[in-house]
Design a protein around this motif. Structure first.
Motif, PDB file in Angstrom:
ATOM      1  N   UNK A   1       0.813  -1.220   0.000  1.00 47.32           N
ATOM      2  CA  UNK A   1       0.000   0.000   0.000  1.00 47.32           C
ATOM      3  C   UNK A   1       0.849   1.273   0.000  1.00 47.32           C
ATOM      4  N   UNK A   2       2.117   1.144  -0.273  1.00 51.20           N
ATOM      5  CA  UNK A   2       3.037   2.290  -0.196  1.00 51.20           C
ATOM      6  C   UNK A   2       3.333   2.915  -1.545  1.00 51.20           C
TER       7      UNK A   2
ATOM      8  N   UNK B   1      -5.994   8.315   3.064  1.00 46.13           N
ATOM      9  CA  UNK B   1      -6.470   7.111   2.407  1.00 46.13           C
ATOM     10  C   UNK B   1      -5.795   5.829   2.850  1.00 46.13           C
ATOM     11  N   UNK B   2      -4.906   5.907   3.835  1.00 47.03           N
ATOM     12  CA  UNK B   2      -4.204   4.713   4.296  1.00 47.03           C
ATOM     13  C   UNK B   2      -4.912   4.006   5.448  1.00 47.03           C
ATOM     14  N   UNK B   3      -5.842   4.687   6.108  1.00 46.84           N
ATOM     15  CA  UNK B   3      -6.521   4.111   7.271  1.00 46.84           C
ATOM     16  C   UNK B   3      -7.233   2.807   6.979  1.00 46.84           C
TER      17      UNK B   3
ATOM     18  N   UNK C   1     -11.133  -6.824  15.804  1.00 49.95           N
ATOM     19  CA  UNK C   1     -11.959  -5.627  15.936  1.00 49.95           C
ATOM     20  C   UNK C   1     -11.070  -4.505  16.434  1.00 49.95           C
ATOM     21  N   UNK C   2     -11.002  -3.442  15.700  1.00 48.98           N
ATOM     22  CA  UNK C   2     -10.192  -2.297  16.093  1.00 48.98           C
ATOM     23  C   UNK C   2     -11.076  -1.059  16.056  1.00 48.98           C
TER      24      UNK C   2
ATOM     25  N   UNK D   1       2.498   6.242  10.547  1.00 46.31           N
ATOM     26  CA  UNK D   1       1.745   7.263  11.268  1.00 46.31           C
ATOM     27  C   UNK D   1       0.587   7.838  10.449  1.00 46.31           C
ATOM     28  N   UNK D   2       0.774   7.973   9.128  1.00 42.76           N
ATOM     29  CA  UNK D   2      -0.302   8.484   8.276  1.00 42.76           C
ATOM     30  C   UNK D   2      -1.515   7.567   8.363  1.00 42.76           C
ATOM     31  N   UNK D   3      -1.286   6.239   8.325  1.00 41.82           N
ATOM     32  CA  UNK D   3      -2.398   5.281   8.392  1.00 41.82           C
ATOM     33  C   UNK D   3      -3.098   5.351   9.742  1.00 41.82           C
ATOM     34  N   UNK D   4      -2.327   5.448  10.822  1.00 42.81           N
ATOM     35  CA  UNK D   4      -2.924   5.540  12.165  1.00 42.81           C
ATOM     36  C   UNK D   4      -3.761   6.808  12.301  1.00 42.81           C
TER      37      UNK D   4
END
Length: 186
Positions: free
Chosen positions: A29-30, A37-39, A53-54, A76-79
Motif C-alpha cells: 500500500x506504499x 487514504x491509508x486508514x 476488531x479495532x 503514522x499516516x495510516x494511524x
C-alpha cells in the motif's frame, strides 16, 4: 497540521508488543505519496484474523517498541487517517516516534503497567500542555521534548517551523547579497 492540546475519548487496546511498521501498513500500500487514504489498510493482515476488531477511537494503547522495523512515514499516516490522535505505549521506535510528531499524532510513553490500566479504564484525557494522562480518577505525568511539545501545541509541521524563521532567512539573504559572490582561492 492541527494543534494538539487535549485529546479526550475512548481508548482502543492493541495488546501486542514489537509492532512493526510493515504490520501497521503493509508494503503493497506504499505506492502513493498522499497522506490520506491509508486508514482502510491499517493492520491489513491482522484484520483478516477471526474476531479482529479495532474500534476507531482517538487513543490507541499498545505494547512496547511500537513502530519498530523500517522507517516508513506511511505508518503514522495510516494511524492518523484511521482516527487515532494519540498512541500510548511503554516505548516507541525512534524514527516512528519522530514521524508521528511531524504530523500531529501524539506518542505518549508510559510504564507498561500504566498502559494496561489505561486500556482497562477505557477512556482518558491526554493534556499535552500539562503533560498528563487522566483516567479512572488518576493522573499520570509523561515527558516530551520541549521542542516537540512546542511543535505539537502550535500545530507546526516542518514547513511552518521554517517559516517561523523567515525574518532571519531574509536577513541572511540580504547580507549575502550585499557581500557579493563567494570566491574560493585555488
Amino acid at each position: 497540521m492541527d494543534p494538539v492540546r487535549i485529546i479526550e475519548g475512548a481508548v482502543t487496546v492493541l495488546d501486542r508488543s514489537d509492532v512493526d511498521t510493515d504490520q501497521i501498513i503493509p508494503k503493497q500500500f506504499l505506492k502513493r505519496v498522499e497522506r490520506t487514504g491509508f486508514g482502510e489498510f491499517l493492520f491489513y493482515d491482522w484484520a483478516k484474523e477471526p474476531g479482529w476488531d479495532l474500534p476507531r477511537n482517538p487513543i490507541l494503547a499498545t505494547g512496547r517498541n511500537f513502530g519498530c522495523g523500517s522507517s516508513r512515514e506511511h505508518a503514522p499516516w495510516a494511524l492518523e487517517d484511521y482516527g487515532f490522535r494519540a498512541i500510548v505505549a511503554p516505548s516507541f521506535a525512534d524514527i516512528f516516534y519522530s514521524n508521528c510528531t511531524k504530523i500531529g499524532l501524539l506518542p505518549v510513553a508510559l510504564p507498561e503497567h500504566e498502559v494496561r490500566a489505561l486500556g482497562e479504564a477505557g477512556r482518558a484525557t491526554i493534556d499535552l500542555d500539562a503533560q498528563t494522562v487522566a483516567f479512572a480518577g488518576r493522573e499520570i505525568g509523561f515527558q516530551i521534548d520541549p521542542d516537540i511539545c512546542h511543535r505539537l501545541l502550535g500545530g507546526l509541521d516542518d514547513i511552518a517551523m521554517t517559516l517561523q524563521q523567515s525574518g532571519a532567512i531574509e536577513r541572511y539573504e540580504r547580507d549575502r547579497e550585499r557581500s557579493g559572490p563567494v570566491t574560493t582561492a585555488l
